[in-house]
Design an enzyme around this catalytic site. Structure first.
Site, PDB file in Angstrom:
ATOM      1  CG  HIS A  20      35.768  32.993  33.656  1.00 45.40           C
ATOM      2  ND1 HIS A  20      34.748  33.510  32.882  1.00 45.40           N
ATOM      3  CD2 HIS A  20      36.905  33.556  33.184  1.00 45.40           C
ATOM      4  CE1 HIS A  20      35.252  34.335  31.977  1.00 45.40           C
ATOM      5  NE2 HIS A  20      36.561  34.384  32.142  1.00 45.40           N
TER       6      HIS A  20
ATOM      7  CG  ASP B 238      46.076  53.722  44.197  1.00 49.35           C
ATOM      8  OD1 ASP B 238      46.367  53.248  45.315  1.00 49.35           O
ATOM      9  OD2 ASP B 238      46.353  54.876  43.853  1.00 49.35           O
TER      10      ASP B 238
END
Length: 434
Positions: free
Chosen positions: A161, A378
Site C-alpha cells: 500500500h 476483464d
C-alpha cells in the site's frame, strides 16, 4: 493450515517456483520519490479475483501482458528502500515482479462465497512472503494465476500500500486488462507525486487526531491481547441498510446518511462494546477518504499513488454506546466532511514535521472497496464473478460488494477470539432485528 469447503474437501494449491517478469522494454532507473500520504499506511494488500469461464493459456497471456504494462507502471518492477531521513522510497531497478503459476484441486464453485473473508483458504491463491526480516524485502507487487480443475482461474494480487491505494491499484489493473486485450490505454498513469509534496515551510493548520507522533507509541489492542485473530464477515442487505438509515434520521441534527456511514457507525459501536473500552476513554474511527476530488483542480486522472487521507470521528466510549445511534452516524458523517484540500495539505505537513503514524489505541480504521472498479477487470475472458481480500490488516475493517451488481454490502474484520465472540453476538442480534 488447511482449508475445507462445506463438503469437507481440502483445498490444495500446487505452486511452481516464482519467476521474475521484467518490463518488456527498458524503463527509467534511479530513485522514485513517495509522498507523505504514501508513508502512513505501509501494509500489504492481497486480493483474489475469481473467473469461472474456462480459459486456455491464461498464465502465458497474463505473464506476457504484465511485462508490457510494467513499461508504463515501471515503479512496480523496482524495490523499496529508505532515505537518510527515514522515508521510504522506490529504487527503480527494473528487476521485475514475482510471478507464480499454480493449479488447484477445486472447481471455482467449490471455493464458495469468497466475499466472506477466509485468509487460511484465500492466501493460498496469492504469492506472499511472510518470513522476510524487513518491509524493504517485500516485493512491491506479486502476481499468482491459479488454474482450477473446471478450467476457471483465480488471479491473486499482492501489493504494498505504500506504493498505491485501492483506486490507483484498480487503475493499474484495468490498464493491464486493456493491454492484455490489445487495446490502447484509455489514459496513461500520472507518475509524478511532487503534486503532494509538503509545503515550504510545512505548517500544521488543522488538528490531526488521526495521527500520533513518534514520541507517543500507539498501542494496538488487537495484538496486545495475545489471542488468535478470528476473521468474520457480516452481510448487510438493502432492507437492513434502509432500517439503519431510518434510525439515524430520528434526531433533527442528523444529516442524511449514506449506507457506508450507517454501517461504519454500527460497527464502531459494536466493536467498542466488544472490547469493553472504559466509558471515560476516547475511542476513534478513522475512515479512508479519497482525496483526489477534494483538490481544486482535482488530482490528475489515473494518479499513480496514494490519494487517501484519514478522517477521524472521536468521542468517549460512554457517549458512543449510550447515546442514540444518530449521534454516532452524525460524527462519522461530519468527520468525513472535514476532509478538504486544506485538511489533506495539513496532514501531509504533519507527517513531514512529526513522522507520526496512524492512531491505534482504542481505534479502528475502515475502508470502502465497494466503489472500486475491481469487478470491471476483464482480461478477455469476462469479468470476475467474485472479488475479495485474501487477508486483512490488523485494525482495518473493509466494506465491499458481495458480488458484481449486488446491493448487499459485506463488512469484514479480524478481532481477538474472545472479542470476536462478543462482537458477533452483538452484530447478529442487530442484523436479525426486524
Amino acid at each position: 493450515m488447511e482449508a475445507c469447503n462445506e463438503t469437507g474437501k481440502i483445498l490444495t494449491v500446487k505452486k511452481q517456483e516464482p519467476v521474475l517478469v521484467r518490463p518488456a522494454e527498458k524503463t527509467l532507473d534511479g530513485l522514485y520519490l513517495l509522498s507523505n500520504l504514501d508513508q502512513t499506511f505501509p501494509y500489504p494488500i492481497e486480493i483474489a479475483f475469481a473467473y469461472r469461464k474456462r480459459t486456455e493459456n491464461a498464465a502465458d497471456i497474463i505473464k506476457e501482458s504484465l511485462a508490457k504494462i510494467l513499461v508504463k507502471f515501471h515503479p512496480f518492477a523496482g524495490c523499496l528502500s529508505e532515505t537518510w531521513d527515514e522515508k521510504m522510497i522506490v529504487r527503480c531497478s527494473g528487476e521485475g515482479v514475482p510471478f507464480v503459476e499454480a493449479v488447484s484441486n477445486y472447481t471455482i464453485e467449490e471455493l464458495g462465497d469468497i466475499s466472506r473473508v477466509d485468509p487460511v483458504k484465500l492466501r493460498q491463491l496469492v504469492h506472499n512472503l511472510d518470513n522476510v526480516e524487513s518491509i524493504l524485502d517485500v516485493p512491491l507487487l506479486t502476481v499468482q494465476i491459479t488454474r482450477f480443475k473446471c478450467g476457471g482461474t483465480v488471479l491473486g494480487i499482492a501489493m504494498k500500500h505504500v506504493l498505491v491505494d485501492g483506486k490507483a491499484l484498480a487503475d493499474f489493473l484495468n490498464s493491464w486488462a486493456q493491454i492484455t486485450k490489445g487495446l490502447p490505454l484509455s489514459v496513461d498513469p500520472y507518475l509524478d507525486r511532487s503534486i503532494l509534496s509538503a509545503r515550504q515551510p510545512p505548517r500544521i493548520d488543522i488538528p490531526h487526531p488521526e495521527y500520533v507522533g513518534k514520541e507517543r507509541p500507539t498501542k494496538n489492542m488487537t495484538l496486545q491481547m495475545q489471542e488468535p485473530i478470528v476473521y468474520q464477515s457480516f452481510c448487510f442487505e438493502p432492507k437492513k441498510i434502509d432500517q439503519l438509515k431510518l434510525m439515524a434520521k430520528q434526531d433533527e441534527f442528523a444529516a442524511p446518511p449514506t449506507s457506508f456511514e450507517v454501517i461504519s457507525a454500527l460497527m464502531w459501536i459494536m466493536r467498542t462494546k466488544a472490547f469493553k473500552i472504559e466509558p471515560h476513554k476516547t475511542t476513534k474511527l478513522l475512515t479512508a477518504v479519497d482525496g483526489r476530488p477534494k483538490f481544486k483542480p482535482a488530482l490528475p486522472e489515473c494518479f499513480f499513488g496514494n490519494g487517501i487521507a484519514w478522517s477521524c470521528a472521536q468521542c468517549t466510549a460512554g457517549d458512543l454506546v449510550q447515546k442514540p445511534f444518530s449521534f454516532a452516524v452524525n460524527i462519522v458523517h461530519e468527520a468525513i466532511k472535514e476532509v478538504t484540500e486544506d485538511y489533506i495539505k495539513s496532514a501531509i505537513d504533519y507527517y513531514e514535521l512529526t513522522r507520526g503514524g496512524l492512531e491505534m489505541e482504542n481505534t479502528c480504521w475502515i475502508s470502502k472497496w465497494s466503489r472500486l472498479t475491481f469487478y470491471d477487470l476483464d482480461f478477455g475472458w469476462g469479468k470476475p464473478q467474485q472479488v475479495a481480500p485474501a487477508s486483512m490488516v490488523d485494525n482495518l475493517v473493509l466494506t465491499l460488494s458481495q458480488e458484481k451488481d449486488s446491493k448487499n454490502i459485506i463488512l469484514s474484520l479480524g478481532l481477538p477470539e474472545s472479542v470476536m465472540k462478543e462482537f458477533q453476538m452483538l452484530m447478529l442480534s442487530e442484523l436479525n432485528r426486524e
